[in-house]
Design a protein around this motif. Structure first.
Motif, PDB file in Angstrom:
ATOM      1  N   VAL A 166      46.757  41.368  32.260  1.00  0.00           N
ATOM      2  CA  VAL A 166      46.592  42.820  32.353  1.00  0.00           C
ATOM      3  C   VAL A 166      45.627  43.163  33.483  1.00  0.00           C
ATOM      4  CG1 VAL A 166      45.736  44.876  31.158  1.00  0.00           C
ATOM      5  CG2 VAL A 166      47.129  43.204  29.917  1.00  0.00           C
ATOM      6  N   VAL A 167      44.516  42.450  33.550  1.00  0.00           N
ATOM      7  CA  VAL A 167      43.509  42.693  34.590  1.00  0.00           C
ATOM      8  C   VAL A 167      44.106  42.448  35.976  1.00  0.00           C
ATOM      9  CG1 VAL A 167      41.283  41.919  35.513  1.00  0.00           C
ATOM     10  CG2 VAL A 167      41.563  42.223  33.039  1.00  0.00           C
ATOM     11  N   ALA A 168      44.868  41.358  36.133  1.00  0.00           N
ATOM     12  CA  ALA A 168      45.497  41.052  37.421  1.00  0.00           C
ATOM     13  C   ALA A 168      46.521  42.127  37.784  1.00  0.00           C
ATOM     14  CB  ALA A 168      46.162  39.679  37.372  1.00  0.00           C
ATOM     15  N   TYR A 169      47.315  42.578  36.822  1.00  0.00           N
ATOM     16  CA  TYR A 169      48.305  43.623  37.078  1.00  0.00           C
ATOM     17  C   TYR A 169      47.612  44.908  37.520  1.00  0.00           C
ATOM     18  CZ  TYR A 169      52.055  46.981  36.470  1.00  0.00           C
ATOM     19  OH  TYR A 169      52.974  47.978  36.685  1.00  0.00           O
ATOM     20  N   ALA A 170      46.529  45.277  36.852  1.00  0.00           N
ATOM     21  CA  ALA A 170      45.797  46.500  37.198  1.00  0.00           C
ATOM     22  C   ALA A 170      45.228  46.402  38.610  1.00  0.00           C
ATOM     23  CB  ALA A 170      44.687  46.763  36.186  1.00  0.00           C
ATOM     24  N   ALA A 171      44.687  45.247  38.967  1.00  0.00           N
ATOM     25  CA  ALA A 171      44.137  45.060  40.311  1.00  0.00           C
ATOM     26  C   ALA A 171      45.244  45.130  41.355  1.00  0.00           C
ATOM     27  CB  ALA A 171      43.404  43.724  40.395  1.00  0.00           C
ATOM     28  N   GLU A 172      46.391  44.533  41.048  1.00  0.00           N
ATOM     29  CA  GLU A 172      47.529  44.545  41.968  1.00  0.00           C
ATOM     30  C   GLU A 172      48.057  45.960  42.173  1.00  0.00           C
ATOM     31  OE1 GLU A 172      52.011  43.114  41.433  1.00  0.00           O
ATOM     32  OE2 GLU A 172      50.573  41.453  41.395  1.00  0.00           O
TER      33      GLU A 172
END
Length: 165
Positions: free
Chosen positions: A35-41
């Protein structure tokens, strides 16, 4: 165990009906790395790893929501859910609400549309609440209100209390 909540609106005769199941409450761990990686992307720039306030830990409440009403409805955990430690009630801060929105966006990108974006009658989807409670404490219950806010001028609103083991 599923439970049903009817959400009423003071300015409208319309109401919404949801059947919720609390799937899990996970505390003391970092927010989901996917989730954190998706939000950053999605922002297109590096973002700091979410960290709880000093002396606190994240708790993620994962629920399943089924629209059992007679029209499309939108629902999320902002101001409608609290995570409780004994008689102390914790609600989401604005930042916690942003993290919950990241979860909704992530699951939506995986084809699991949740009530944050609206569900038609008979449709179900995941919903998450992000809370911060003192480190080392364990939540004892989750409160889901049947209003559009946990508390109003009239006090704590009616709802459903889920006791946690």
């Amino acid at each position: 165990m599923p439970f049903t909540v009817t959400i009423t609106f003071k300015d409208s005769p319309n109401e919404e009906r949801w059947r919720f199941t609390v799937r899990s409450v996970t505390c003391g761990k970092p927010l989901d790395s996917a989730v954190v990686a998706y939000a950053a992307e999605s922002v297109g720039a590096p973002t700091p790893t979410p960290t709880p306030e000093a002396g606190k830990q994240f708790c993620v409440v994962a629920m399943d929501a089924l629209n059992v009403g007679n029209g499309e409805a939108v629902w999320n955990t902002d101001n409608t859910v609290s995570l409780n430690v004994g008689d102390t009630r914790y609600s989401q801060s604005q930042k916690d609400s942003d993290y919950a929105s990241d979860y909704a966006q992530y699951f939506n990108s995986k084809g699991q549309v949740g009530p944050t974006f609206g569900l038609n009658p008979g449709s179900r989807g995941p919903v998450h609440g992000i809370f911060q409670i003192p480190t080392g404490q364990q939540p004892t219950s989750v409160w889901v209100t049947s209003s559009t806010a946990i508390t109003t001028i009239d006090g704590v609103q009616p709802g459903y209390l889920v006791l946690l083991k």
